[in-house]
Design an enzyme around this catalytic site. Sequence first.
Site, short mmCIF file in Angstrom:
data_model
loop_
_atom_site.label_atom_id
_atom_site.label_comp_id
_atom_site.label_asym_id
_atom_site.label_seq_id
_atom_site.Cartn_x
_atom_site.Cartn_y
_atom_site.Cartn_z
N LYS A 17 0.83 -1.22 0.00
CA LYS A 17 0.00 0.00 0.00
C LYS A 17 0.86 1.25 0.00
O LYS A 17 0.55 2.24 -0.67
CB LYS A 17 -0.92 0.03 1.23
CG LYS A 17 -1.98 -1.05 1.28
CD LYS A 17 -3.05 -0.74 2.31
CE LYS A 17 -2.50 -0.49 3.72
NZ LYS A 17 -1.86 -1.69 4.30
N GLY A 18 1.95 1.21 0.79
CA GLY A 18 2.81 2.39 0.87
C GLY A 18 3.44 2.74 -0.45
O GLY A 18 3.48 3.92 -0.85
N GLN A 191 -13.22 -10.31 -3.66
CA GLN A 191 -14.66 -10.09 -3.49
C GLN A 191 -15.03 -10.00 -2.02
O GLN A 191 -15.79 -9.11 -1.60
CB GLN A 191 -15.45 -11.22 -4.16
CG GLN A 191 -15.29 -11.30 -5.67
CD GLN A 191 -15.99 -12.51 -6.25
OE1 GLN A 191 -17.08 -12.88 -5.81
NE2 GLN A 191 -15.36 -13.17 -7.22
N LYS A 222 -14.99 -9.69 -14.12
CA LYS A 222 -15.62 -10.46 -13.04
C LYS A 222 -15.49 -9.72 -11.71
O LYS A 222 -16.46 -9.60 -10.95
CB LYS A 222 -14.97 -11.84 -12.96
CG LYS A 222 -15.56 -12.75 -11.89
CD LYS A 222 -14.86 -14.10 -11.91
CE LYS A 222 -15.40 -15.04 -10.85
NZ LYS A 222 -14.69 -16.35 -10.87
N ALA A 355 22.70 2.14 15.22
CA ALA A 355 22.25 1.03 16.06
C ALA A 355 22.15 1.53 17.50
O ALA A 355 22.56 2.65 17.82
CB ALA A 355 23.20 -0.16 15.97
N CYS A 382 26.05 7.55 12.37
CA CYS A 382 25.56 7.59 13.74
C CYS A 382 26.42 6.69 14.63
O CYS A 382 27.54 7.03 14.96
CB CYS A 382 24.08 7.21 13.78
SG CYS A 382 23.27 7.61 15.35
N HIS A 516 21.84 11.05 10.03
CA HIS A 516 21.39 9.99 9.12
C HIS A 516 21.13 10.56 7.73
O HIS A 516 19.99 10.89 7.39
CB HIS A 516 20.12 9.32 9.66
CG HIS A 516 20.34 8.48 10.87
ND1 HIS A 516 20.65 7.13 10.80
CD2 HIS A 516 20.34 8.79 12.19
CE1 HIS A 516 20.80 6.65 12.02
NE2 HIS A 516 20.62 7.64 12.88
N GLU A 518 20.93 9.12 4.95
CA GLU A 518 20.09 8.28 4.12
C GLU A 518 18.63 8.72 4.11
O GLU A 518 17.89 8.45 3.16
CB GLU A 518 20.18 6.81 4.57
CG GLU A 518 19.53 6.48 5.90
CD GLU A 518 20.46 6.64 7.10
OE1 GLU A 518 20.19 6.03 8.15
OE2 GLU A 518 21.45 7.39 6.98
#
EC number: 6.3.4.2
Length: 544
Positions: A17-18, A191, A222, A355, A382, A516, A518
């Site tokens: 979905k994302g 359905q 259908k 981490a 980090c 960060h 990224e």
Amino acid sequence: MARYIFITGGVVSSLGKGLMAASLAALLQARGYRVRIRKFDPYLNVDPGTMSPYQHGEVYVTDDGAETDLDLGHYERFTGVSARQSDNVTSGRIYQTIIQRERRGDYLGATVQVIPHVTDAIKSFSQVQTEDLDFVLCEIGGTVGDIESLPFIEAIRQLRNDLGRGQSISVHVTLVPYIAAAGELKTKPTQHSVRELAALGVQPDVLVCRCEKPLPESEKRKIAQFCNVRPEAVIAALDAPSIYAVPLQYHEEGLDEEVLRAFGIDPGEKPGLGRWTEITDRLFNPEGEVTVGVVGKYVGLQDAYKSLNEALVHGGIANKVRVNIRWIDAELFEGDEAEVAAALEPCHAILVPGAFGSRGAEGKIASVRFARERRVPYFGICFGMQMACIEGARNLAGIENASSTEFGPTDEPVVGIITEWMSDKGIETREAGGDLGGTMRLGAYPAKLAGNSVVASIYGANEIEERHRHRYEVNTGYREALEKGGLVFSGMSPDDMLPEIVERPDHPWFVGVQFHPELKSKPFDPHPLFASFIAAAVAQSRLV
């Protein structure tokens, strides 16, 4: 007034979905519309900040310091629109807000209930900061039928009525499984999922059907007949060779046109998708390849490093090469130099990501030493920067017991917890034993770069702003000793109190950053540090 697109999922989770929301937003954006995407998560955590990466994947951080769902990273990477705290809300945050109001007496003695109080709060979050937007895409986490998501489904049912006709549509993502033994695609799960959603008062306008085989027109008709949508509004979504091919694939299936037609908008001319064509061309037709070793502690689930993975891909796009990522568990070679060498020698570059905790720390320090001594490009992010400082202190500055207070009491706290720092809000403080959630240095902070530094040349600037998420900082009391060992502090906070970047000018490419990067990289705008890092890996590949 902004139009709303509500995105739900059915049958099973992890249908994408994302990515669908991000791709649809990118297609609408390519047509000239102003878009923003929001994620509603039904779990009771206030935010994902204290959740294990193995439970939920990475925590994505916004400029304004929100710890959010990793889907917001997809939203930013596909649209370039910076996410905000208001773009992600959980059931936990909704209930926390309501309970705080109830305790203050804001409800004037009324009985507080899911309807109207919880649903009103969800609707309020949906509509905040939507000025000057054409479309707001709202993704509802989880699967239709889950108990946790019921208040959100009810809220969007009410909101569709509140907004009025033509101001909102529903897009439902479902699964059309292929039964190999029968050799057939089965539409019944779709359905049933649509029927369950309709029973909750939300009739989908567009169906996105994930399938591993092409969806024949007969099956589309259908599904359309049984689910009360137009056949053209049944969109097949097959697996793509890259997530960056998904916008083009959805456009070919007509998703953006069907969404606009559902609003009564003439789709008009085809959108300009040149940027996506160029990205996929570079991805699928590389001029070489490099191997990057990522030495981490959550390598069992790659979603734990989702933004990092994508930023490395972006660095490859910038250099027209394929980046092969070798995921290496830092715990596997702690204290064994032979194992370190065996794991890292095939790599053209080494990266140690962020981490928390001591597990795997010694393996990461060993990786830093390998990269420094073998002159392999090294990128520490980090925690990776902190380990680079500890490695330099132990092996070059003569501080044998150098460590971090994160690992326990130490006489040589090269890295320690910071309890007070300056932000644009003023002085912020935290207690060492306080709550874990939301108590880190979070969000965008500025840094100044040394004018003659490697990183200043990479950025092409002397001032930058990057996103942070950490509790511990490198202790500036050890700066002189570390710099005597060749580790230069080339980036500092504006008040010179907090180290932001370290580098080794005598090394082919050795950079550690406290932030960060990224989180701000995009396929059409790769982060300069990742582009430079992969360029160094390309140069290294030519030496071996």
